[in-house]
Design an enzyme around this catalytic site. Structure first.
Site, mmCIF file in Angstrom:
data_model
loop_
_atom_site.group_PDB
_atom_site.id
_atom_site.type_symbol
_atom_site.label_atom_id
_atom_site.label_comp_id
_atom_site.label_asym_id
_atom_site.label_seq_id
_atom_site.Cartn_x
_atom_site.Cartn_y
_atom_site.Cartn_z
ATOM 1 N N GLU A 77 0.837 -1.509 -0.063
ATOM 2 C CA GLU A 77 0.094 0.024 -0.110
ATOM 3 C C GLU A 77 0.863 1.296 0.165
ATOM 4 O O GLU A 77 0.344 2.071 -0.665
ATOM 5 C CB GLU A 77 -0.854 0.147 1.252
ATOM 6 C CG GLU A 77 -2.113 -0.888 1.129
ATOM 7 C CD GLU A 77 -3.229 -0.286 0.213
ATOM 8 O OE1 GLU A 77 -2.993 0.746 -0.384
ATOM 9 O OE2 GLU A 77 -4.096 -1.145 -0.230
ATOM 10 N N SER A 336 -35.614 -27.755 48.650
ATOM 11 C CA SER A 336 -34.872 -28.413 49.954
ATOM 12 C C SER A 336 -33.555 -28.317 49.751
ATOM 13 O O SER A 336 -32.738 -28.678 50.522
ATOM 14 C CB SER A 336 -35.208 -29.923 49.819
ATOM 15 O OG SER A 336 -36.390 -30.295 49.923
#
Length: 775
Positions: A77, A336
């Site tokens: 680039e 329980s």
């Protein structure tokens, strides 16, 4: 001439002033905020939330990107990136000649700085736009260093769809962070921002390959990579995952983001590998649920209470099962599952040891009369058996001694969230689920069983401190853990020889609305909830059936160090005797008073005697002292002794009155206590045993021909005051005179019990069959 010369010197100054004014008037737009990432403990992505502009943009620095990607990017680039002032005139001229020669756009002259400027401030594709881009580029170079500009590119470059930045592209396309990119992957991501929609590797793999190979060829032409390296990269196939973020612990991630809406990176303590395994296990377990049921699972490391795995719903996002609701934090009845804490507190208060005699019998004269889950009564049971079988009546007996207010206050002090009427006005029902709590809170307090009695809130993030709150002593916690550590593996897999290291407890709330299972091993605490998020019942679905199997499978996923819990010095194991419940070595248990013997876990070498009374009901003492005539063996009172008699004093251990119908005949009072001598008839008073008249124990009854119901008129002998009748634990209505008209319609096995006003009881078992045979 001199004035003109001075004007030339003023020109640069004027340009600088103009640039400063324009910069102040048109400041650089700020970089858009990144997406929010929720990370596992090792940095793996659990879930991401898009940025405000609906793009997936994960922040990344130069050091967090593979060097090969930066090398390819710069070569392809902008090779002069670190040398030009943002605009490279040579690149622009070269691109212009290439485009004119080809008759179309084949090359661009934009530098990386110019591309970043366009990302920050998009411009129209005309000459005005180009001037705007040039101004923004120079402005960018003025305010930022080259490394900062390159970092902006790494975070803003488009990669197709809603992907922005190399980190999001790498994770979404390749399932890995940008620091792990290969040569071929780096080449593809270097070129992809040029045409992100056309070269997406998940949609157009062939186009992506061609674009990638063009970059690789450039690396070869520039002499940066040898042919061998380029050819190896070309052989790598183009394969991409669908660009979708992972969904690990999605409800936990949503919860953490809600706590910090502005955070862009949120760290958790979750183990990503374990979370994947757990979500896979839950997905396979869903076949056992109906379409409206959900579930929740939490796995906590005991050492620091770190939450290592978190599943808030069975199917995230599902509408029928309300998969968006986090059931880890939902307030539900725990059933329980609070019982172990009642036993632990009773151990600390010196009320019981592990094998104390507790009573699973009808609660005559009580306003609160719960039933066991399976119905019926078991009579005398050890504390360990009562807890493992989750019997309701024995734990209510303990609660009457502990006090519901004290029980609730201790749990809340330990960090448990309690809500509802049971918390505001505690009663014995609280231990059976008469209060609301959360799975997360329950798991936090259960860790106390493996942490020497210290409970506390679980930790979701590394910065959260540990808070330890006492819920029971280290000895009580150790004994409670061993009371719950029963091995179900043989029932599930008879061939398994794996050592069992899990103490576990199940629970089912009233009306089958919630099924629970909580397990504690030396290293882990696991909580499981199954039910419907809307609170509607799931008939027939209870904790042992629905939640426990998942608990055991989760436990199998977890690594165990094999180190057992260290036994505290306060715990010892010694023989105890029933019915007194005290140490076998005590004088009272000698002779024939040790009718049943157990090896019990004791706290501080103390064996508390059997609980024979409740705070509101006195019962006869279990150790009865009697005088015997040595010659006849009959009971004699010293006040009616004759001169010829020689008396012997003896202590006789008796069973609590309520359990007598469930013990052997030779252990009952009528057999244990000696008959009185004729001259001492007052010793006999009130000793006639309460008996049911009308059916004998063990009878097999059949329905006579031509009748639909068997009706039996029953009575009693030896009763004092009013009677309470029970059939299989259900209360019956007596006739006038305390007689009972029993009507049987259904075949089956029955237990009929009666209790008088003095607490005397009798119980018989019989069967009834509707069918009958002919002559």
């Amino acid at each position: 001439m001199q004035s003109k010369h001075r004007l030339w010197w003023l020109l640069p100054l004027g340009l600088l002033v103009l640039a400063w004014v324009l910069d102040r008037q048109y400041p650089l737009p700020a970089a858009p905020p990144p997406a929010t990432r929720v990370l596992a403990e090792d940095g793996q992505l659990l879930r991401a939330f898009p940025a405000p502009d609906e793009t997936w943009r994960y922040p990344v620095t130069l050091a967090e990107v593979a060097p090969v990607y930066l090398e390819v990017l710069m070569a392809y680039e902008d090779r002069a990136f670190y040398y030009h002032p943002g605009i490279n005139p040579f690149s622009i001229v070269r691109a212009a000649f290439q485009n004119l020669g080809a008759g179309r756009v084949v090359s661009g002259g934009s530098t990386l700085s110019m591309q970043v400027a366009g990302m920050l401030d998009p411009y129209p594709r005309n000459w005005t736009g180009k001037l705007q881009q040039a101004f923004r580029t120079l402005q960018l170079e003025w305010h930022y260093s080259k490394d900062e500009i390159l970092t902006l590119y790494l975070n803003l470059a488009p990669f197709g769809g809603m992907l922005s930045g190399v980190e999001s592209a790498s994770r979404h396309y390749f399932g890995k962070p940008a620091r792990q990119l290969s040569d071929a992957e780096a080449a593809l991501l270097a070129v992809l921002p040029q045409r992100p929609s056309e070269w997406r590797p998940d949609r157009y793999p062939q186009r992506a390959r061609e674009a990638r190979d063009k970059v690789l060829q450039r690396m070869l032409q520039l002499g940066l990579w040898p042919a061998q390296r380029v050819n190896a990269a070309r052989r790598e196939p183009v394969a991409a995952l669908p660009p979708e973020p992972p969904l690990l612990a999605p409800l936990l991630a949503q919860r953490l983001k809600a706590h910090c809406p502005s955070c862009t990176e949120i760290h958790s303590l979750v183990d990503a590998g374990l979370q994947r395994q757990l979500q896979g296990l839950v997905e396979s377990y869903r076949v056992r649920l109906d379409e409206r049921q959900s579930l929740a699972v939490m796995v906590v490391r005991n050492a620091d209470r770190a939450v290592r795995a978190y599943v808030g719903s069975a199917h995230f996002g599902d509408q029928l099962s309300e998969g968006h609701v986090d059931m880890v934090r939902a307030i539900r009845s725990p059933g329980s599952t609070l019982k172990p804490f009642a036993y632990g507190m009773a151990l600390d208060r010196g009320l019981i040891h592990s094998h104390s005699l507790l009573m699973d019998t009808p609660r005559h004269g009580k306003t609160y009369r719960p039933h066991n889950f399976t119905g019926g009564f078991s009579g005398p049971v050890t504390a360990i058996e009562a807890l493992r079988r989750s019997l309701n009546l024995p734990v209510v007996q303990l609660m009457e001694h502990l006090g519901p207010d004290r029980f609730v206050a201790t749990l809340q002090n330990a960090g448990m969230i309690l809500r509802g009427e049971g918390q505001l006005q505690p009663s014995e029902a609280v231990v059976l689920g008469g209060v609301g709590t959360t799975l997360e809170s329950l798991v936090g307090v259960y860790t106390a069983l493996a942490r020497e009695g210290l409970a506390g809130a679980v930790r979701l993030q590394p910065h959260e401190p540990e808070h330890n709150r006492w819920v029971m002593s280290a000895g009580a916690a150790w004994i409670s853990w061993h009371m719950l550590a029963q091995n179900p593996v043989r029932a599930l897999n008879p061939l398994s020889d794996r050592p069992w290291q899990l103490a576990w407890k199940t629970g089912t709330s009233y009306g089958y609305r919630d099924a629970w299972a909580v397990g504690v091993s030396p290293q882990w605490t696991i909580g499981v909830w199954v039910g419907r998020p809307d609170g509607s019942p799931s008939p027939g679905r209870f904790g042992r059936q629905m939640a426990a199997p998942l608990l055991f499978r989760v436990h199998q996923l977890l690594p165990e160090m094999g180190v057992p819990l260290k036994q505290p010095e306060s715990v010892s194991r010694q023989p105890v005797c029933w019915p007194l419940g005290t140490l076998k070595q005590q004088q009272d248990n000698k002779v024939d008073n040790c009718l049943q013997q157990f090896e019990a876990w004791l706290l501080n070498d103390t064996a508390p005697p059997t609980l024979t009374q409740t705070p509101d009901m006195l019962q006869p003492p279990l150790l009865r002292k009697v005088w015997l005539d040595e010659a006849t063996g009959l009971g004699v009172s010293p006040s009616c002794k004759t001169a010829e008699q020689h008396l012997e004093q003896r202590s006789i251990a008796l069973w609590p009155l309520p359990v007598e119908p469930w013990i052997r005949a030779e252990w009952r009072r009528e057999s244990r206590l000696p008959p009185a001598a004729n001259r001492c008839t007052r010793l006999v008073g009130g000793r006639e045993r309460l008996r049911i008249i009308g059916i004998e124990n063990g009878n097999h009854l059949r329905l006579p021909p031509g009748r639909e119901t068997l009706e039996i008129d029953l009575g009693v002998s030896g009763a004092t005051g009013s009677l309470n009748w029970y059939l299989n634990g259900e209360s019956l209505t007596a006739l006038q005179g305390n007689r009972l008209a029993l009507a049987l319609k259904n075949s089956g096995h029955y237990r009929l019990s009666v209790v008088d006003a003095s607490g005397n009881t009798d119980s018989i078992q019989f069967s009834f069959q509707r069918s009958h045979t002919g002559d």
